[in-house]
Design an enzyme around this catalytic site. Structure first.
Site, PDB file in Angstrom:
ATOM      1  N   ASP A  84       0.855  -1.198   0.000  1.00 24.90           N
ATOM      2  CA  ASP A  84       0.000   0.000   0.000  1.00 24.90           C
ATOM      3  C   ASP A  84       0.892   1.249   0.000  1.00 24.90           C
ATOM      4  O   ASP A  84       1.782   1.369   0.845  1.00 24.90           O
ATOM      5  CB  ASP A  84      -0.870  -0.053   1.270  1.00 24.90           C
ATOM      6  CG  ASP A  84      -2.011   0.940   1.253  1.00 24.90           C
ATOM      7  OD1 ASP A  84      -2.393   1.403   0.165  1.00 24.90           O
ATOM      8  OD2 ASP A  84      -2.539   1.240   2.349  1.00 24.90           O
ATOM      9  N   HIS A  85       0.676   2.157  -0.935  1.00 26.60           N
ATOM     10  CA  HIS A  85       1.436   3.422  -1.016  1.00 26.60           C
ATOM     11  C   HIS A  85       2.952   3.219  -0.944  1.00 26.60           C
ATOM     12  O   HIS A  85       3.628   3.787  -0.068  1.00 26.60           O
ATOM     13  CB  HIS A  85       1.017   4.391   0.097  1.00 26.60           C
ATOM     14  CG  HIS A  85      -0.376   4.883  -0.056  1.00 26.60           C
ATOM     15  ND1 HIS A  85      -0.738   5.837  -0.980  1.00 26.60           N
ATOM     16  CD2 HIS A  85      -1.524   4.532   0.578  1.00 26.60           C
ATOM     17  CE1 HIS A  85      -2.033   6.059  -0.894  1.00 26.60           C
ATOM     18  NE2 HIS A  85      -2.544   5.271   0.033  1.00 26.60           N
ATOM     19  N   GLU A 135      -0.947   6.073  -8.580  1.00 28.82           N
ATOM     20  CA  GLU A 135      -1.843   7.127  -8.094  1.00 28.82           C
ATOM     21  C   GLU A 135      -1.532   8.488  -8.702  1.00 28.82           C
ATOM     22  O   GLU A 135      -0.377   8.845  -8.910  1.00 28.82           O
ATOM     23  CB  GLU A 135      -1.713   7.226  -6.568  1.00 28.82           C
ATOM     24  CG  GLU A 135      -2.551   8.345  -5.975  1.00 28.82           C
ATOM     25  CD  GLU A 135      -2.470   8.408  -4.450  1.00 28.82           C
ATOM     26  OE1 GLU A 135      -2.312   7.366  -3.805  1.00 28.82           O
ATOM     27  OE2 GLU A 135      -2.581   9.521  -3.919  1.00 28.82           O
ATOM     28  N   ASN A 231      -9.072   0.808   6.292  1.00 28.22           N
ATOM     29  CA  ASN A 231      -8.119   0.567   7.372  1.00 28.22           C
ATOM     30  C   ASN A 231      -8.602   1.176   8.693  1.00 28.22           C
ATOM     31  O   ASN A 231      -8.821   0.465   9.676  1.00 28.22           O
ATOM     32  CB  ASN A 231      -6.745   1.135   6.994  1.00 28.22           C
ATOM     33  CG  ASN A 231      -5.669   0.717   7.974  1.00 28.22           C
ATOM     34  OD1 ASN A 231      -5.779  -0.320   8.623  1.00 28.22           O
ATOM     35  ND2 ASN A 231      -4.628   1.520   8.106  1.00 28.22           N
ATOM     36  N   THR A 232      -8.809   2.485   8.717  1.00 28.83           N
ATOM     37  CA  THR A 232      -9.110   3.190   9.974  1.00 28.83           C
ATOM     38  C   THR A 232     -10.314   2.611  10.717  1.00 28.83           C
ATOM     39  O   THR A 232     -10.277   2.457  11.942  1.00 28.83           O
ATOM     40  CB  THR A 232      -9.341   4.688   9.686  1.00 28.83           C
ATOM     41  OG1 THR A 232      -8.157   5.206   9.076  1.00 28.83           O
ATOM     42  CG2 THR A 232      -9.630   5.475  10.950  1.00 28.83           C
TER      43      THR A 232
HETATM   44  P1  13P Z   1      -8.730   4.511   5.682  1.00 27.73           P
HETATM   45  O1  13P Z   1      -7.717   4.275   6.768  1.00 27.73           O
HETATM   46  O2  13P Z   1      -9.262   5.890   5.713  1.00 27.73           O
HETATM   47  O3  13P Z   1      -9.777   3.464   5.655  1.00 27.73           O
HETATM   48  O4  13P Z   1      -7.920   4.399   4.310  1.00 27.73           O
HETATM   49  C1  13P Z   1      -7.260   3.206   3.984  1.00 27.73           C
HETATM   50  C2  13P Z   1      -6.473   3.366   2.747  1.00 27.73           C
HETATM   51  O5  13P Z   1      -6.862   4.053   1.820  1.00 27.73           O
HETATM   52  C3  13P Z   1      -5.195   2.657   2.636  1.00 27.73           C
HETATM   53  O6  13P Z   1      -4.496   2.997   1.492  1.00 27.73           O
END
Ligand code: 13P
Length: 287
Positions: A84-85, A135, A231-232
């Site tokens: 991720d990223h 992205e 995620n959050t």
């Molecule tokens: P959130 O933590 O806002 O759900 O975003 C997760 C995300 O986009 C990981 O790349």
């Protein structure tokens, strides 16, 4: 079954549903997400940030953990292990470590440099059958207490990034990571429509999936979003459930201090959230 994310997202795009990317932090999170995906017969993407990988021991530990768990738990649904990223160097490291999918995030670079670096990563990843996300238009979020609103990606830049050969595209449409502020303007569907029209059918990715209202999720799927990152929301429910266990004094009853018992309510809470999201995204029974 460990696979790259290309086929599952093409199918999602054609079938008008989205596959969830659920970020993992440790063994418990990985197990919880895999078990729910298997229960609902849904494809799933395990998101791993460089920070989470470092916490777990490194990229190779992540690959070994997920691979062994798929085998031990007899997980039959398609699973992708996705960086991720990632920076350029993280992306290369994950291609070498055995990830099945990566996100190279060059969104903070000038567009021409982002395009050039993304194209390099695509070449290296595709040679090994690994899918690539890139992205444009950076996704906002909280940094040092300052909440930035999400940037809106330019449709022409999205088109150019899609033409590098990436498999799916993350484009900012007002979405942000973390908890949405009370005065959030919502997703920009005009921008999403323009991006969808400009990029010729490539699956689109919605980051910051936590806290987006259901109707916006559904509308974004109808406009080409095929992967949604969450995620959050999982972090919040996990923390609340573990806090309740401790506040209720359960760790002081019998063998309640066993770490497996302490973390169990958090795991159950994550499972509920993942189940809800998979159902909302429509990927149940889509294997
Ligand atoms: P959130 O933590 O806002 O759900 O975003 C997760 C995300 O986009 C990981 O790349």
């Amino acid at each position: 079954m460990l696979v790259n994310a290309t086929e599952m997202l093409k199918k999602a795009r054609d079938g008008k549903y989205a596959v969830g990317q659920f970020n993992i932090n440790n063994l418990e999170w990985t197990k919880a997400i895999l078990e729910v995906a298997e229960e609902l017969q849904s494809p799933v993407i395990l998101g791993v940030s460089a920070g989470a990988a470092k916490y777990m021991g490194g990229f190779k530990t992540v690959v070994a953990l997920v691979g062994a768990m798929i085998e031990d738990l007899k997980i039959t649904v398609p699973v992708a292990t996705h960086l991720d990223h990632g920076t350029y160097n993280d992306s290369i490291a994950c291609i070498e470590a055995g990830f099945s999918s990566i996100m190279y995030d060059g969104s903070k670079l000038p567009i021409d440099e982002n395009l050039a670096k993304t194209a390099e990563i695509v070449k290296l990843a595709h040679a090994k059958g690994i899918s690539v996300e890139a992205e444009v238009g950076s996704i906002g979020g909280e940094e040092d207490g300052v909440v930035g609103s999400g940037e809106i990606a330019d449709a022409d830049e999205c088109k150019r990034l899609a033409e590098t050969g990436i498999d799916f595209l993350a484009a900012g449409i007002g979405n942000i990571h973390g908890v949405y502020p009370a005065n959030w303007q919502g997703l920009n569907f005009e921008a999403l429509e323009a991006i969808n029209n400009a990029t010729g059918g490539i699956p689109l990715v919605l980051h910051g999936g936590s806290g987006i209202p259901e109707d916006m999720i559904k509308r974004s799927i109808s406009l080409g979003v095929s992967k949604i990152n969450v995620n959050t929301e999982k972090q919040l429910v996990f923390a609340a459930a573990v806090r309740k266990y401790i506040e209720d004094g359960k760790d002081k009853e019998g063998k309640g201090f066993d770490p497996r018992k302490i973390l169990a309510p958090g795991v159950e809470a994550i499972k509920v959230t993942v189940r809800e999201k998979i159902e909302l995204f429509g990927s149940t029974n889509k294997v």
